[in-house]
Structures are given as C-alpha cells and as structure tokens.
Write a protein that holds these residues in place. Structure first.
Motif, mmCIF file in Angstrom:
data_model
loop_
_atom_site.group_PDB
_atom_site.id
_atom_site.type_symbol
_atom_site.label_atom_id
_atom_site.label_comp_id
_atom_site.label_asym_id
_atom_site.label_seq_id
_atom_site.Cartn_x
_atom_site.Cartn_y
_atom_site.Cartn_z
ATOM 1 N N VAL A 15 77.397 37.897 72.616
ATOM 2 C CA VAL A 15 77.403 38.765 73.792
ATOM 3 C C VAL A 15 77.927 38.005 75.009
ATOM 4 O O VAL A 15 78.681 38.557 75.825
ATOM 5 C CB VAL A 15 75.993 39.327 74.058
ATOM 6 C CG1 VAL A 15 75.951 40.143 75.341
ATOM 7 C CG2 VAL A 15 75.545 40.183 72.882
ATOM 8 N N TYR A 16 77.555 36.746 75.128
ATOM 9 C CA TYR A 16 78.049 35.914 76.225
ATOM 10 C C TYR A 16 79.575 35.840 76.193
ATOM 11 O O TYR A 16 80.249 36.043 77.212
ATOM 12 C CB TYR A 16 77.427 34.526 76.096
ATOM 13 C CG TYR A 16 77.742 33.550 77.202
ATOM 14 C CD1 TYR A 16 77.716 33.934 78.534
ATOM 15 C CD2 TYR A 16 78.045 32.224 76.910
ATOM 16 C CE1 TYR A 16 77.981 33.026 79.546
ATOM 17 C CE2 TYR A 16 78.314 31.312 77.918
ATOM 18 C CZ TYR A 16 78.279 31.715 79.232
ATOM 19 O OH TYR A 16 78.550 30.812 80.230
ATOM 20 N N ALA A 17 80.129 35.581 75.012
ATOM 21 C CA ALA A 17 81.578 35.497 74.879
ATOM 22 C C ALA A 17 82.248 36.828 75.190
ATOM 23 O O ALA A 17 83.270 36.882 75.881
ATOM 24 C CB ALA A 17 81.948 35.040 73.464
ATOM 25 N N ALA A 18 81.678 37.924 74.688
ATOM 26 C CA ALA A 18 82.285 39.241 74.881
ATOM 27 C C ALA A 18 82.202 39.716 76.325
ATOM 28 O O ALA A 18 83.071 40.455 76.795
ATOM 29 C CB ALA A 18 81.608 40.259 73.964
ATOM 30 N N MET A 19 81.173 39.284 77.056
ATOM 31 C CA MET A 19 80.947 39.765 78.412
ATOM 32 C C MET A 19 81.599 38.899 79.491
ATOM 33 O O MET A 19 81.732 39.322 80.634
ATOM 34 C CB MET A 19 79.449 39.833 78.701
ATOM 35 C CG MET A 19 78.736 41.041 78.112
ATOM 36 S SD MET A 19 79.254 42.572 78.893
ATOM 37 C CE MET A 19 78.715 42.292 80.594
ATOM 38 N N LEU A 62 66.958 35.263 84.436
ATOM 39 C CA LEU A 62 65.569 34.832 84.564
ATOM 40 C C LEU A 62 64.607 35.846 83.948
ATOM 41 O O LEU A 62 63.662 35.469 83.242
ATOM 42 C CB LEU A 62 65.222 34.612 86.037
ATOM 43 C CG LEU A 62 65.934 33.465 86.747
ATOM 44 C CD1 LEU A 62 65.466 33.360 88.186
ATOM 45 C CD2 LEU A 62 65.715 32.148 86.019
ATOM 46 N N ALA A 63 64.836 37.134 84.209
ATOM 47 C CA ALA A 63 63.960 38.162 83.635
ATOM 48 C C ALA A 63 64.013 38.132 82.116
ATOM 49 O O ALA A 63 62.982 38.231 81.435
ATOM 50 C CB ALA A 63 64.365 39.534 84.163
ATOM 51 N N ALA A 64 65.211 37.979 81.562
ATOM 52 C CA ALA A 64 65.354 37.937 80.107
ATOM 53 C C ALA A 64 64.755 36.664 79.521
ATOM 54 O O ALA A 64 64.220 36.672 78.407
ATOM 55 C CB ALA A 64 66.825 38.049 79.727
ATOM 56 N N SER A 65 64.822 35.550 80.257
ATOM 57 C CA SER A 65 64.207 34.308 79.771
ATOM 58 C C SER A 65 62.707 34.475 79.616
ATOM 59 O O SER A 65 62.116 34.032 78.616
ATOM 60 C CB SER A 65 64.503 33.161 80.748
ATOM 61 O OG SER A 65 65.876 32.867 80.802
ATOM 62 N N ALA A 66 62.079 35.124 80.591
ATOM 63 C CA ALA A 66 60.641 35.394 80.477
ATOM 64 C C ALA A 66 60.351 36.302 79.285
ATOM 65 O O ALA A 66 59.386 36.080 78.535
ATOM 66 C CB ALA A 66 60.132 36.040 81.768
ATOM 67 N N ALA A 95 66.834 40.830 71.003
ATOM 68 C CA ALA A 95 67.171 41.791 72.059
ATOM 69 C C ALA A 95 67.106 41.139 73.438
ATOM 70 O O ALA A 95 67.980 41.359 74.293
ATOM 71 C CB ALA A 95 66.231 42.991 71.992
ATOM 72 N N ALA A 96 66.067 40.330 73.662
ATOM 73 C CA ALA A 96 65.945 39.635 74.944
ATOM 74 C C ALA A 96 67.070 38.627 75.121
ATOM 75 O O ALA A 96 67.578 38.432 76.242
ATOM 76 C CB ALA A 96 64.587 38.933 75.038
ATOM 77 N N ARG A 97 67.484 37.984 74.031
ATOM 78 C CA ARG A 97 68.604 37.049 74.108
ATOM 79 C C ARG A 97 69.902 37.760 74.486
ATOM 80 O O ARG A 97 70.742 37.205 75.188
ATOM 81 C CB ARG A 97 68.768 36.331 72.770
ATOM 82 C CG ARG A 97 67.674 35.331 72.468
ATOM 83 C CD ARG A 97 67.880 34.032 73.204
ATOM 84 N NE ARG A 97 68.909 33.211 72.582
ATOM 85 C CZ ARG A 97 69.447 32.131 73.141
ATOM 86 N NH1 ARG A 97 69.073 31.760 74.353
ATOM 87 N NH2 ARG A 97 70.371 31.426 72.519
ATOM 88 N N VAL A 98 70.068 38.988 74.012
ATOM 89 C CA VAL A 98 71.257 39.766 74.372
ATOM 90 C C VAL A 98 71.289 40.013 75.882
ATOM 91 O O VAL A 98 72.314 39.829 76.544
ATOM 92 C CB VAL A 98 71.287 41.097 73.599
ATOM 93 C CG1 VAL A 98 72.334 42.043 74.182
ATOM 94 C CG2 VAL A 98 71.570 40.839 72.121
#
Length: 469
Positions: A72-76, A101-105, A118-121
């Motif tokens: 997702v990082y590469a695609a975005m 930050l929100a996703a890291s939590a 899902a959170a990693r996405v």
C-alpha cells in the motif's frame, strides 16, 4: 539564510523570520520519515514473535503483516506526491503524520492478524502521504547550493532508520512485546506533529492547483498491488499457478493502462516526461535492484543469527548494530562530496562495496559462531555500501527535476524502492520461511544479493548529477 518560497506548486517555508534557519524544518520532516523508515524494517525482528502471538498462522500469511504495509505504501506514494504538489505540502504532511500515529496505536491494540493487517494498511496510507511531502519541505527550505547535503542527510536519516530497525525491534520485542514496536512511534510522531503545526507555513497560489487524476490513481494502485500480491503469494500453497498468473497479468495490464492514460490525460498523475531524463530513469532502475537486495539482506541476517548460530533475539539485534552505525557518517560524507563531484562515483562505488559484503556472507561464515572474524567484516562492508548508496539514490533521483516535480519525482523513486522491498521479502520468505534451515539454505539468497548489488552499480554508471562548471 532566507527561507524559500517556490514560484509554482505549494511551498512550505520555515518560519516568519526573514532569516530563519532551515534546520528546524529539516528535523521536523526527518523525524516523521525516520519513523516511517523504521517501521519498514523493524518487523523483520518481530516477525517470529508476532507469528507466535497468533498461533496457526503460516509464514506466507504472516508475511502480509510486512507486505500489506509495503504494498500500500508503494501504491500510494505517487498519488500522495501529486496531492502534496497540488494541495499543499504542509497540509498533506500533517495529515499523513496524524494518520500514521493513529494507525500505529491501532496496530499495537490489534487482537487478530486480520485487524493488524488492516491497521498496517491505514498506517501505510499515512506514511505514503508524509514521505514525498517531507522531501519537498526539505528541498524548499534550503538554497540550491546546499540541497545536495540536505537531501543526502534526509536520505541518510531514512536509511539509518531502516538499517537500525531490526536491531531496535529485537530489543523492544524481547523486552516488552511486539506491540511496542508500534507504540514506539507515538511520542516522536507527536513531537513532529506539534512542532510542524507551529513552524511550517503554507503558501499556495490558486493557479498551482490542478485536478486529481483519479483514473491514474486507481490504475496505479491496482497495478502495483496486483503485481505485489502475485509476488508475495508465490510461496503459498493456497494459490495455484493459474491464479497467480491471472493476478500478475491484471497488474501488468493495469500498469500498461496507467502509462497509456498518462499519455492522453489532461492532468496526469505522473508526467511521463520525467523518464525522458536519462539520469532519472537509470536511478529508478538501480533503486529497484537495491531495494530487493536491501530487504533480503536484513531479513536474512535475523534468520541466520537465530536459526544457524542460535543467538537470542537481543543478541542478534546487537550483532547487527555496527553496520547501521556506519550509514550516517558515510551518507554525510558522500552528500558533501556529491555537491562537487556528482553522485555517480558514490552510487557505483557503494554498489560494488555492497556486492563485496554479499560475497563475504556467501563465502566466509559457517555453521559455528565466529562473530568478530566471520561476521563483523561483512557487516562493516554492508554499512559502508548502504551509507553510500541509499541516500544518494534519493538525492540523484530529484537532482535535475524542476521544483514543481519534487514530490512526485521523489514519490516515484520511493515507490520503486518499496516495490523492491516487497520482492525481497517475498523471495526471503520463499527461500528461508520453512523449518530445518541449514547453512546451505542461504547460498541462493546471497548469490542474489551479490548479483543485485552489481546490477545497482552497473545501472548507476550512466547517472550524471555532476554540477556543470
């Protein structure tokens, strides 16, 4: 030093003072990128611990905790680079940090593998938003004469974070659990967010805004995501060869469609004229090769230390540390010299040194631990090679681009590296993600390492970023 404001695109300037130093802006941007780069490799160390925390999960399925983020990082990255250039780099940067930050939590609080993925996405979306905006902020803050040093140092911060990620991850996971590999992002990220809100200022001109290329974004995400999926699942028994071929074909067709669309779209996501620059094209090819080798190397380090030499996780992390410590000094040195000599000698020379490190690990270490004589020399070679190559790739990619293409040009280069990382993780899991590893199991991996490092050096020979006299 006068803070800079670009004449086209959204510009970010340091502070209201007419002679404000650009370095506070640099550190705000770099702290966020440090965390993003740290997350791309820290989970190499946490891989086994996370898998143990979710019994019954295969190595192939668990690889998605790593690769969901990377895909997702590469695609975005490229869409995010376009958004930063047209809608404001501060705005996109701050939103990206907040989302990250929100996703890291959420990652640390995940109770199932599905929720963690899902959170990693979501975390990857935030990372993709802040990365190209961060480089644009750095470029705009410094005068042209000092950009080579600033960008090399920016790249070195990311390179150091990616290099020490496995070491830091091993100690954190062993001491307090894998969840803290994600919670670690929160205090530093909050500091970058707080200082960024106070120091970064946005100056946009109405004519700099252009419509978002939604069609291009969709085609690019489908193309990169489908190709990455076919690579990552190549070792999974749940996917047939026909299914993998169909997914890979979908990716290829989508990317061809992306190129064709970019040729006719009124405001394409990626200006294909970027690739008319000989240097830019070769730098991105070199970045792909190096990205594969880089992720293979660090992932393999932990497999070798824990499975062959039977080191504990903290011992393995400590054993890997000397190499990453060399990244920053060599990156700073090459950045300063590149301002006068260009990046080519450091890219080509660093690629050759990196190949020598792979050759060392292929030929010297045996089944019995002998760290000082059999491992440390190869590790030093790898640290020098990474320090010369990794930040120089980022700097060389944008060296000759116009200011309004900084973010998109950087995003393409960073996305290329992440695609390489996905390939490297998939190859490593394919070769080493099974029980009963022996010393001989690593031979094919290090042969690939040497070949990819030599290819990196070869591709960098046509690169020309030497300042004109």
């Amino acid at each position: 030093m006068t803070a800079t404001t670009t004449t086209s695109g959204a510009a970010v300037i340091a502070a209201a003072k007419p002679h404000a130093s650009p370095w506070p802006v640099f550190w705000i941007a770099s702290v966020a990128v440090f965390l993003v780069s740290l997350d791309t490799t820290m989970l190499f160390a946490a891989f086994r611990a996370i898998r143990a925390g979710f019994p019954g999960t295969s190595a192939a399925d668990m690889s998605w905790v790593l690769n969901a983020y990377t895909v997702v990082y590469a695609a975005m990255l490229i869409p995010a680079g376009g958004l930063a250039d047209t809608h404001g780099r501060k705005k996109v940067f701050m939103l990206g940090v907040t989302l990250f930050l929100a996703a890291s939590a959420a990652c640390g609080l995940s109770g199932t593998v599905g929720w963690l993925i899902a959170a990693r996405v979501v975390q990857a979306v935030g990372a993709a938003m802040l990365t190209p905006a961060s480089l644009s902020i750095v470029l705009d803050a410094f005068p042209h004469s000092k950009r080579a040093v600033a960008v090399s140092l920016w790249g070195a911060v990311g390179g150091l974070a990616a290099a020490i990620g496995p070491s830091v991850g091993s100690f954190i996971v062993d001491a307090v659990g894998w969840q803290w590999a994600f919670y670690l992002n929160l205090p530093l990220g909050a500091l970058s967010l707080w200082r960024g809100a106070a120091l970064l200022k946005e100056a946009k001109k109405p004519e700099s805004r252009r419509p978002v290329d939604g069609v291009g974004m969709g085609l690019l995400m489908v193309g990169v995501g489908a190709l990455a999926l076919s690579i990552v699942q190549s070792e999974s028994p749940h996917w047939s060869a026909t299914e993998l071929a169909a997914v890979a074909s979908t990716g290829v067709i989508a990317l061809i469609g992306f190129v064709l669309w970019a040729r006719v779209a009124p405001a394409p996501l990626v200006d294909l004229r970027l690739f008319k620059h000989r240097t830019y094209t070769f730098v991105n090819l070199a970045t792909l090769a190096f990205g594969i080798a880089f992720s293979m190397m660090f992932f393999a380090f932990f497999f070798y230390m824990t499975e062959i030499w039977h080191y504990t996780l903290p011992q393995a992390g400590l054993a890997i540390t000397p190499g990453p410590l060399l990244v920053i000094p060599f990156a700073i040195m090459s950045g300063r010299l590149a301002a006068r000599l260009g990046h080519r000698p450091f890219l080509a020379g660093g690629g050759l040194i990196y190949a020598c490190s792979g050759l060392w690990f292929l030929l010297v270490p045996g089944a019995q631990p002998a760290y000082l004589t059999h491992w440390l020399p190869g590790l030093i070679l790898s640290g020098v090679g990474v320090g010369l190559v990794l930040p120089s790739l980022s700097a060389a990619a944008v060296n000759r681009l116009p200011a309004e293409q900084y973010a998109v040009g950087s995003a393409v280069n960073q996305a290329t590296r992440q695609i390489g990382s996905v390939m490297g993780v998939a190859i490593t899991v394919l070769l080493l993600g099974h029980a009963g590893l022996t010393h001989e199991s690593f031979v094919p991996l290090y042969v690939c390492h040497v070949a990819l490092a030599l290819l990196t050096a070869l591709l960098c020979l046509p690169v020309n970023t030497k300042p004109s006299s």
